[in-house]
Write an enzyme that holds these catalytic residues in place. Sequence first.
Site, PDB file in Angstrom:
ATOM      1  N   GLU A 120     -29.032  23.956   7.938  1.00 56.98           N
ATOM      2  CA  GLU A 120     -28.269  23.287   9.454  1.00 56.98           C
ATOM      3  C   GLU A 120     -28.207  22.035   9.491  1.00 56.98           C
ATOM      4  O   GLU A 120     -28.111  21.254  10.699  1.00 56.98           O
ATOM      5  CB  GLU A 120     -28.629  23.827  10.783  1.00 56.98           C
ATOM      6  CG  GLU A 120     -28.372  25.746  11.076  1.00 56.98           C
ATOM      7  CD  GLU A 120     -26.772  25.473  11.838  1.00 56.98           C
ATOM      8  OE1 GLU A 120     -25.662  25.168  11.131  1.00 56.98           O
ATOM      9  OE2 GLU A 120     -26.950  25.298  12.922  1.00 56.98           O
ATOM     10  N   THR A 168     -20.582  18.027  17.275  1.00 61.00           N
ATOM     11  CA  THR A 168     -21.870  18.210  18.368  1.00 61.00           C
ATOM     12  C   THR A 168     -23.449  17.676  18.074  1.00 61.00           C
ATOM     13  O   THR A 168     -23.469  17.565  19.194  1.00 61.00           O
ATOM     14  CB  THR A 168     -23.535  19.323  17.150  1.00 61.00           C
ATOM     15  OG1 THR A 168     -22.007  20.565  16.983  1.00 61.00           O
ATOM     16  CG2 THR A 168     -24.412  19.776  17.570  1.00 61.00           C
TER      17      THR A 168
HETATM   18  N1  HSE Z   1     -28.213  24.396  21.006  1.00 64.47           N
HETATM   19  C1  HSE Z   1     -26.631  24.197  20.022  1.00 64.47           C
HETATM   20  C2  HSE Z   1     -26.566  23.095  21.306  1.00 64.47           C
HETATM   21  C3  HSE Z   1     -26.151  24.471  19.680  1.00 64.47           C
HETATM   22  O1  HSE Z   1     -26.137  23.432  22.330  1.00 64.47           O
HETATM   23  O2  HSE Z   1     -25.730  21.760  20.926  1.00 64.47           O
HETATM   24  C4  HSE Z   1     -25.537  23.338  18.199  1.00 64.47           C
HETATM   25  O3  HSE Z   1     -26.131  24.140  16.985  1.00 64.47           O
END
Ligand code: HSE
Length: 285
Positions: A120, A168
Amino acid sequence: MLTVRAPATSANLGSGFDVFGVALGTPADVVRVERAPETTISVTGAGSEYIPEDPEKNTVGAVAKALDAPARIRIDKGVRPSSGLGSSAASAAAAAVALNALYDRGRTREELVPIAAEGEALVSGEAHADNVAPSLLGGFTVVTDDGVTQVDASVPVVVCLPDISVSTRDARGVVPESATMDELVDTVGNAATLAVGMSRNDPDLVGTGMADTVVTPERTKLIDGYDRVREAALEAGATGVTVSGAGPGILAVCHRGDQRAIASAMVDAFDAAGVESRAYQTTVS
Ligand code: HSE
């Protein structure tokens, strides 16, 4: 040859930013592995044109390296990238399980969590385990610096995936740097309610506990039609609605029997906002 399926996941669930995650029944990635002198990767399926096949740039390549398990790896994507449904995590989780078995590495599912999270990191820049943990362990997971806690859970959900892309990195860029004490108290209360709800398979408690006044309001601005879709889902019976992961997927929790109406209301609301979408009627499992 070994074949492993790993499910899509939804992280955060509103109040559990970077902590909570759930495994979903559908969609899923399927990974096939065969021993080989060096790792090669091929990718087919949803959004495969956006996924690098170079092992140095693919999450799954990082997993093969971490397990010292070179292989011919074929990834069939059911989870579209940049969806908020843990696409790269599903591939990494499936590959970790498959390669661990292929080379008899003897790692437990829990031990595979940090290995899959390394994959990841290659994609998102940070090694979050809040998607790989539920993809590997199932149910509802709580990820902290001290490790992962998992409980089996079964709660009906609808995930509506608009045909737009939110990276993201962008979604993390809008996360506030601080929160007030009132916001902290609210968040702890909501997160605790949600966790109790998961342990009781109670969609009302889970839906109530997904409320979040810190991160989610900033992220919803990146999703065209969010407010309209949320209202439509609630009117159709959802007990709570939030952004799935970093978005743009939207997660609605509900009672069994309400999924079809909620799915159709969410798709229609996106449509009214000029955005095409598809909905998955599934279950935390
Ligand atoms: N917790 C992470 C976010 C999820 O919301 O950015 C994506 O990796």
